[in-house]
Write a protein that holds these residues in place. Sequence first.
Motif, mmCIF file in Angstrom:
data_model
loop_
_atom_site.group_PDB
_atom_site.id
_atom_site.type_symbol
_atom_site.label_atom_id
_atom_site.label_comp_id
_atom_site.label_asym_id
_atom_site.label_seq_id
_atom_site.Cartn_x
_atom_site.Cartn_y
_atom_site.Cartn_z
ATOM 1 N N ARG A 140 3.224 -13.982 -2.191
ATOM 2 C CA ARG A 140 1.883 -13.613 -1.759
ATOM 3 C C ARG A 140 1.760 -13.826 -0.258
ATOM 4 N NH1 ARG A 140 -3.595 -14.939 -4.431
ATOM 5 N NH2 ARG A 140 -4.788 -14.855 -2.544
ATOM 6 N N ARG A 141 1.135 -12.899 0.444
ATOM 7 C CA ARG A 141 0.967 -13.037 1.889
ATOM 8 C C ARG A 141 -0.210 -13.966 2.178
ATOM 9 N NH1 ARG A 141 2.999 -10.597 6.060
ATOM 10 N NH2 ARG A 141 3.909 -8.837 4.965
ATOM 11 N N ALA A 142 -0.003 -14.940 3.056
ATOM 12 C CA ALA A 142 -1.099 -15.831 3.433
ATOM 13 C C ALA A 142 -2.212 -14.978 4.042
ATOM 14 C CB ALA A 142 -0.607 -16.864 4.444
ATOM 15 N N GLY A 143 -3.431 -15.228 3.654
ATOM 16 C CA GLY A 143 -4.542 -14.472 4.205
ATOM 17 C C GLY A 143 -4.919 -13.261 3.370
ATOM 18 N N SER A 144 -4.121 -12.927 2.342
ATOM 19 C CA SER A 144 -4.541 -11.842 1.448
ATOM 20 C C SER A 144 -5.826 -12.264 0.751
ATOM 21 C CB SER A 144 -3.476 -11.560 0.391
ATOM 22 O OG SER A 144 -4.066 -10.871 -0.706
ATOM 23 N N PRO A 145 -6.833 -11.383 0.709
ATOM 24 C CA PRO A 145 -8.097 -11.769 0.090
ATOM 25 C C PRO A 145 -8.095 -11.707 -1.437
ATOM 26 C CG PRO A 145 -8.268 -9.548 0.975
ATOM 27 C CD PRO A 145 -6.892 -10.051 1.334
ATOM 28 N N ILE A 146 -6.957 -11.434 -2.055
ATOM 29 C CA ILE A 146 -6.920 -11.375 -3.517
ATOM 30 C C ILE A 146 -7.277 -12.748 -4.087
ATOM 31 C CG2 ILE A 146 -5.340 -11.155 -5.498
ATOM 32 C CD1 ILE A 146 -4.054 -8.799 -4.001
ATOM 33 N N SER A 147 -8.168 -12.780 -5.073
ATOM 34 C CA SER A 147 -8.671 -14.054 -5.593
ATOM 35 C C SER A 147 -7.578 -14.804 -6.340
ATOM 36 C CB SER A 147 -9.859 -13.816 -6.532
ATOM 37 O OG SER A 147 -9.387 -13.321 -7.765
#
Length: 318
Positions: free
Chosen positions: A97-104
């Motif tokens: 997962r990319r840091a800062g992705s807004p996915i909950s």
Amino acid sequence: MPTVALADATIAEAAERLRAGELVAFPTETVYGLGADATNGTAVARIFAAKGRPEFNPLISHVDSTLSAHAHGIFDAVTERLAAAFWPGPLTLVVPRRAGSPISELATAGLDTLAIRVPDHPAAQALLKAVGRPVAAPSANRSGHVSATTADHVATDLGAAVAMILDGGATAHGLESTVLAVIDGRVTLLRPGAVTVETIEALIGQAIERGRHVDPTAPTSPGQLASHYAPRARVRLDAVAVEAGEALLAFGPMPLPTQGPAINLSHASDLIEAAAKLFASLRALDATGARSIAVMPIPSSGLGNAINDRLRRAAVGR
Ligand code: TXA
Ligand code: MG
């Protein structure tokens, strides 16, 4: 290929409802998906409530293009080749997962990896472009039922729970996407599906390991593929009082008295709100350095089952 064309106005309304946090079922080339805005924890909690799943398992985030996927996951050379060859199409990639992705965090069940795919269906494509956000979507059936391949199946299983069902006719594959993890250079098959292992191996010139299908109830250990977030602090369930040095995870209108750090999952005893806040609250209380987190009792009805399942696993520890 699907034969039903959906009007622009219908797609626009569906996108609007998704952006407002409602559930929309939509066709993909594999099966129908039960969609929610992946960046909205409350919307994602509604998926689990609608499906009646007894635990939170990680969901696939759907996006319109590889470019959009890059905002949420970290792609290495192998993932890039797979995406170039199979997207849009019935392949799901599990990547860091990319840091800062807004996915909950509820959409990823607190994992530090993310399942993502670009579906190949004109209605799904149009919808994702119109929403402009990742859409979390498991198959649109009640838990334990077979996956829905027509809009009628969805209506029978979930009708009352969804704001809208986009009817794109019968799905082309009728079988879920292949789920492949690409992490630290290792390629692991997590779920067989519409794209065969042989086709993938021929493309990447590398053997695929056969992974255990991710079982969200299995205990996890560091280094294991699907490492769930486990708090450092001890987790004490069904607390009726808070002890010295403990943080409190409260639930309901009458939180236990405490001098220490506390978060209430839902003053209104709303299980959807509590599910949406669960992972972030555990992390925040853990970060206070408290030796232990006291958790007030949470009713085991509806989504409460999944919340309690997750808390029980946190209590067992790493
Ligand atoms: O064809 C499909 O994939 C359909 C359509 C709607 O796109 N979706 C679907 O979603 O089948 P679902 O939720 O029923 O299956 C998601 C699968 C599960 O087996 C889950 O364990 C796995 O993907 N998964 C999701 N995130 C994961 C992660 N971070 N690590 C490992 N496995 C993951
Ligand atoms: Mg399913």
